[in-house]
Design a protein around this motif. Sequence first.
Motif, PDB file in Angstrom:
ATOM      1  N   THR A 289       1.448   4.333  -3.094  1.00 57.97           N
ATOM      2  CA  THR A 289       1.584   4.446  -4.551  1.00 57.97           C
ATOM      3  C   THR A 289       1.873   3.090  -5.180  1.00 57.97           C
ATOM      4  N   THR A 290       2.790   2.348  -4.545  1.00 51.95           N
ATOM      5  CA  THR A 290       3.138   1.010  -5.052  1.00 51.95           C
ATOM      6  C   THR A 290       1.936   0.077  -4.999  1.00 51.95           C
TER       7      THR A 290
ATOM      8  N   ALA B 276      -2.507  -2.728  -7.556  1.00 56.84           N
ATOM      9  CA  ALA B 276      -3.953  -2.957  -7.617  1.00 56.84           C
ATOM     10  C   ALA B 276      -4.492  -2.670  -9.025  1.00 56.84           C
ATOM     11  N   LYS B 277      -3.974  -1.591  -9.675  1.00 58.05           N
ATOM     12  CA  LYS B 277      -4.406  -1.262 -11.035  1.00 58.05           C
ATOM     13  C   LYS B 277      -4.019  -2.365 -12.002  1.00 58.05           C
ATOM     14  N   LYS B 278      -2.809  -2.895 -11.827  1.00 61.58           N
ATOM     15  CA  LYS B 278      -2.352  -3.968 -12.717  1.00 61.58           C
ATOM     16  C   LYS B 278      -3.222  -5.216 -12.550  1.00 61.58           C
ATOM     17  N   VAL B 279      -3.529  -5.548 -11.293  1.00 62.85           N
ATOM     18  CA  VAL B 279      -4.390  -6.710 -11.037  1.00 62.85           C
ATOM     19  C   VAL B 279      -5.775  -6.485 -11.640  1.00 62.85           C
ATOM     20  N   ALA B 280      -6.305  -5.260 -11.476  1.00 64.78           N
ATOM     21  CA  ALA B 280      -7.631  -4.951 -12.024  1.00 64.78           C
ATOM     22  C   ALA B 280      -7.627  -5.034 -13.553  1.00 64.78           C
ATOM     23  N   LYS B 281      -6.531  -4.540 -14.149  1.00 67.54           N
ATOM     24  CA  LYS B 281      -6.425  -4.587 -15.607  1.00 67.54           C
ATOM     25  C   LYS B 281      -6.363  -6.028 -16.102  1.00 67.54           C
ATOM     26  N   ASP B 282      -5.534  -6.837 -15.421  1.00 69.12           N
ATOM     27  CA  ASP B 282      -5.428  -8.253 -15.810  1.00 69.12           C
ATOM     28  C   ASP B 282      -6.766  -8.957 -15.637  1.00 69.12           C
TER      29      ASP B 282
END
Length: 442
Positions: free
Chosen positions: A356-357, A362-368
């Motif tokens: 989950t972490t 990974a989502k945060k990196v993809a968003k950035d």
Amino acid sequence: MAIIKTKKKGRSLFPEHGPKAENGKEILLSVKDIDITFGSGDTAVRAVTDASFDIYKGETFSLVGESGSGKTTIGRAVIRVNPLAAGEIQYKGVRISGKIPHALDREVIRNVQMVFQDPAASLNERATVDYIISEGLYNFGLFENEADRVQKVERMIHDVGLLPEHLTRYPHEFSGGQRQRIGIARAMVMEPELVVADEPISALDVSIRAQVLNLMKKFQKEKGVTYLFIAHDLSVVRFISDRIGVIYKGRIVEVAEAEELFNFPLHPYTHSLISAIPIPDPQLEKNKVQYIYDPAIHDYSTDKPEFVDIGHDHWIYGNKAEIEKYKALREKGEPVKAVNIISPEETEKFAKARKTTEEAQAKKVAKDLEEFLQAPPRDTGSIWYTLVSFFLPILGLIGGAVFKHFHYKRNARSCFKGAIRGFIVLGVILALFLLLLILAVI
């Protein structure tokens, strides 16, 4: 043609026996409060700090720690390659560090040999194996005649598991394990009392490591040689060592007998090293919770640490509060559990939490990354926008609003940051002006 020297029979500058420790054992090598520093002034790097330990005659003393902790630095200081900034090293009670007479320096070289980590780099590629092994014999005249030298070299090459015909070959013609055997032969032919083995098996295949270790133990049993064994693999060290010293960032944090250390790893760093040893069972290894050492757990701001003996010939580094805790744990007599194996259900729970972490990260990196790719090409957030907005804050607010409207986020952020700082400075100046005006009126 080889130059034949006669063996020099002079009186040794070292006593026959070293001083006795409190436990009655003979101290062959004593490292006392040594500091080793590289460089000077502001660029100076202290590689070893206040390190102390004794090595008893005939034992294997292992120095373990992670890469860069100062293990090899201490080993090279013992053979007088690295100078000391403070402290001293004694061999049989005689100081061998710092400036010493030339004759004593030669005796140190004769009595203290080193087996290096990289067998390929430590051998002269242009010399035959015969000359490599004989070089020390030539330099110190440790043979009566040519026949005696050949006999010593052939006996030594046989002892390390090679053949006499190998003597005419060059190092590049051998495998890594064979080259390390040549390095061991080069050291042992000098009949040293102390051998500094600097990770002698780390560059070898796993299948060869046991052979080299057995070879070294054979020499110890037959010749009574003493080893300072430098390593980072505790799983190997446990079975070949009489005593173990643990070093962290240039400081010795724990010293004890091998089984004592593994049964009672009291210092948190030692605990973390033992917990990192792989378990052969893949299922247990999967369910293992590794202990991670965090230096921030120590508070040495007021209560200064010391390196003290807590009993059972167990030395440890810590302040008074930590030492009392370590003593209490040791006096209980219950082995410290260094490895924690959890149930498969808990493992699955931890795995889900970790997954989950990782997914969130990974989502945060993809968003950035998406924001970065969607940003206009001139959206650089240049410092010039900040400077102009600082001196002209109203213009900065307008510019920031315009940039924000057209999705120039970095430029807008720079404008707003400069404008806010400019308004703060203007506010301070205005406040001071009003204060001075009031004081002038009064």
